[in-house]
Scaffold this active site. Structure first.
Site, short mmCIF file in Angstrom:
data_model
loop_
_atom_site.label_atom_id
_atom_site.label_comp_id
_atom_site.label_asym_id
_atom_site.label_seq_id
_atom_site.Cartn_x
_atom_site.Cartn_y
_atom_site.Cartn_z
CD GLU A 168 40.24 -9.34 185.54
OE1 GLU A 168 40.62 -8.20 185.89
OE2 GLU A 168 39.28 -9.50 184.76
CD GLU A 267 38.10 -3.94 183.52
OE1 GLU A 267 37.17 -4.67 183.14
OE2 GLU A 267 38.96 -4.32 184.33
#
Length: 288
Positions: A168, A267
């Protein structure tokens, strides 16, 4: 009459396809590292997430509480663990991962086994391999070589366990100023170069909006490489309501349009009480 019948049939087909797309559910995963912080322990947050209606959860670093407690709490709550990160290093010293750090190769390898053990205990099928922070006077070419080596190693180790390896890009403008991997284009280049079937992109709308923008075309371009999605509003990383840069009702419609059937991790840092902050889900006509 024939022309009208054909037109009506085509219109009906379009309406059916649209109805099917609009009704496609989005599978939200509550990030219990950032959400439900009213509850003191990670283990207790499994139950809190379940009580809020979630079927799926994720957590950043499930390494600082007894693994047996986390496993038992997850099983008692009856939720599915979607993703964890690899060992971060020393958080108190600013570490956020080890995979790109040449001088910490041995630590990365030993902690990779810990990540696999943790994932297996939690029946988690995705692990995000964190790159780490660039040290002063770093050699970026050496870091990239180390990162590719370690991500390859991780993906190969994960394969027999049925675990997807995720990488990521984080943003370097707000969250992690010296993080090694910040460019989604570079991340996909690395995925292509390593070329392993269980190596995928973790596409976080928060980070990519800050670094790249052009969210629609970027997602469309890289969707074949995506193994997990995460969301938060920009710039405060709060709930994905309308108070920010990203139009999330449009994003959710886009995910339906693209037939994305994976998980969407929440998140974000609730602006207040976690439960109060979940009102956006019903307001957007969605469910957990």
């Amino acid at each position: 009459m024939i022309a009208k019948s054909v037109c009506f049939r085509k219109l009906s087909e379009v309406c059916i396809r649209k109805l099917s797309t609009d009704n496609m559910s989005i599978k939200f995963s509550a990030n219990i590292t950032m959400m439900f912080c009213e509850v003191p322990t990670l283990a207790e947050r499994y139950g809190a997430a379940k009580a809020a209606g979630f079927k799926y959860v994720e957590s950043a670093f499930p390494y600082f509480e007894p693994l047996e407690s986390l496993r038992d709490a997850k099983e008692k709550a009856g939720v599915e663990q979607i993703v964890i990160n690899t060992w971060p290093g020393d958080l108190s010293k600013g570490d956020i991962g080890l995979a790109a750090l040449p001088d910490r190769q041995q630590e990365f390898e030993s902690k990779l086994d810990l990540a696999i053990k943790t994932a297996k205990a939690l029946n988690c099928k995705r692990i995000h391999v964190m790159a780490g922070m660039k040290p002063d006077n770093c050699n970026e070419a050496e870091m990239e070589s180390t990162y590719i080596k370690n991500v390859t190693m991780a993906a190969k180790k994960f394969q027999p366990e049925g675990i997807t390896c995720l990488i990521e890009p984080l943003n370097s403008r707000i969250t992690a100023p010296r993080y090694f991997l910040t460019d989604v284009n570079k991340a996909v280049e690395i995925i292509k170069k390593i070329n392993l079937p269980n190596l995928k992109l973790q596409f976080d709308f928060f980070h990519i909006q800050i670094m790249e923008g052009n969210l629609t075309k970027t997602l469309e371009k890289f969707l074949p490489y995506v193994g997990h999605i995460q969301i938060a509003q920009v710039p405060d990383r709060g709930e994905p309501d309308r108070q920010g840069e990203i139009n999330f009702p449009y994003v959710f419609d886009l995910l339906r349009k693209l037939n994305y059937d994976g998980f969407v991790g929440l998140e974000y840092k609730p602006r207040g009480n976690t439960l109060d902050g979940l009102k956006w889900i019903k307001e957007y006509g969605l469910e957990v």
